[in-house]
Motif scaffolding. Structure first.
Motif, mmCIF file in Angstrom:
data_model
loop_
_atom_site.group_PDB
_atom_site.id
_atom_site.type_symbol
_atom_site.label_atom_id
_atom_site.label_comp_id
_atom_site.label_asym_id
_atom_site.label_seq_id
_atom_site.Cartn_x
_atom_site.Cartn_y
_atom_site.Cartn_z
ATOM 1 N N GLY A 112 24.829 -16.318 36.751
ATOM 2 C CA GLY A 112 25.173 -17.436 35.567
ATOM 3 C C GLY A 112 25.861 -16.415 34.458
ATOM 4 N N TRP A 113 25.607 -16.898 33.123
ATOM 5 C CA TRP A 113 26.057 -16.245 32.035
ATOM 6 C C TRP A 113 25.195 -15.305 31.733
ATOM 7 N N ALA A 114 25.517 -14.019 31.437
ATOM 8 C CA ALA A 114 24.616 -13.072 30.933
ATOM 9 C C ALA A 114 25.435 -12.537 29.377
ATOM 10 N N THR A 115 24.460 -12.194 28.516
ATOM 11 C CA THR A 115 24.928 -12.197 27.130
ATOM 12 C C THR A 115 25.331 -10.791 26.999
ATOM 13 N N THR A 130 21.066 -23.250 36.772
ATOM 14 C CA THR A 130 20.434 -23.035 35.496
ATOM 15 C C THR A 130 19.358 -23.016 35.282
ATOM 16 N N LYS A 133 18.406 -19.407 34.056
ATOM 17 C CA LYS A 133 18.903 -18.806 32.717
ATOM 18 C C LYS A 133 17.707 -18.464 31.725
ATOM 19 N N CYS A 134 17.772 -17.058 31.555
ATOM 20 C CA CYS A 134 16.767 -16.644 30.539
ATOM 21 C C CYS A 134 17.441 -15.363 29.626
ATOM 22 N N CYS A 135 16.905 -14.987 28.712
ATOM 23 C CA CYS A 135 17.559 -13.936 27.937
ATOM 24 C C CYS A 135 16.555 -12.835 27.627
ATOM 25 N N PRO A 147 19.124 -11.719 30.680
ATOM 26 C CA PRO A 147 19.397 -12.314 31.905
ATOM 27 C C PRO A 147 18.623 -11.640 33.044
ATOM 28 N N LYS A 158 17.114 -28.046 31.160
ATOM 29 C CA LYS A 158 17.215 -26.944 32.112
ATOM 30 C C LYS A 158 17.965 -26.996 33.296
ATOM 31 N N PHE A 215 25.608 -23.409 32.036
ATOM 32 C CA PHE A 215 24.850 -22.284 31.502
ATOM 33 C C PHE A 215 25.288 -22.286 30.028
ATOM 34 N N GLY A 225 17.679 -21.801 27.686
ATOM 35 C CA GLY A 225 17.470 -20.342 28.077
ATOM 36 C C GLY A 225 16.000 -19.829 28.041
#
Length: 157
Positions: free
Chosen positions: A13-16, A89, A92-94, A96, A130, A135, A140
């Motif tokens: 998924g998306w990584a910041t 999803t 998903k966490c931050c 990632p 969630k 994403f 998150g």
């Protein structure tokens, strides 16, 4: 991997931030801390470390006497990005979740005391927020406080 202004789309998924971008941020913070460590006597605690690229910097800072503690979360030690199905999803966490080879380095960091503790990043929400499959809009955080101790106990034994 796909880059956009929103971040990086990886297998899970998306990584910041990429690992190297995360390390660059940590290097900057380390340099700031290094400049002031002799002038100020303060403690520093790094939360939710997910990128193993930072371990050498942390180890060096501790060797120089920095009053520094660092935590990682059990989901960074037990989940691997390449094992997360696309569109999941719920993972998903931050920051990632990283790849398996990164995970192994985090375990080494715990064993050699570069990392000081394993914590929960408990972030509960209703399932609809969630598991929406998007994403960009999914909540998150990892809602699994009840599993953390069991996961880590089984891995440490």
């Amino acid at each position: 991997m796909f880059r956009s202004r929103l971040g990086i789309l990886e297998a899970g998924g998306w990584a910041t931030r990429t690992d190297s971008e995360h390390a660059t941020t940590s290097q900057y913070l380390y340099k700031v801390k290094k400049c002031y460590i002799k002038l100020l006597s303060f403690r520093c605690h790094i939360v939710h470390l997910s990128s193993a690229e930072c371990l050498a910097l942390i180890n060096d800072a501790k060797a120089r006497g920095a009053s520094l503690t660092v935590e990682t979360c059990y989901h960074y030690l037990t989940l691997a990005a390449e094992e997360i199905p696309p569109g999941s999803t719920e993972f998903k966490c931050c920051p990632p979740i990283r790849r398996k080879n990164n995970q192994e380095k985090l375990w080494s960091g715990l064993k050699n005391k570069t990392l000081d503790m394993i914590v929960s990043d408990h972030s509960p929400c209703v399932p609809e927020l969630k598991t929406c499959g998007n994403f960009l809009t999914a909540w998150g955080g990892i809602s699994s406080l009840q599993f953390g101790a069991c996961l880590c106990k089984n891995l440490v034994e």
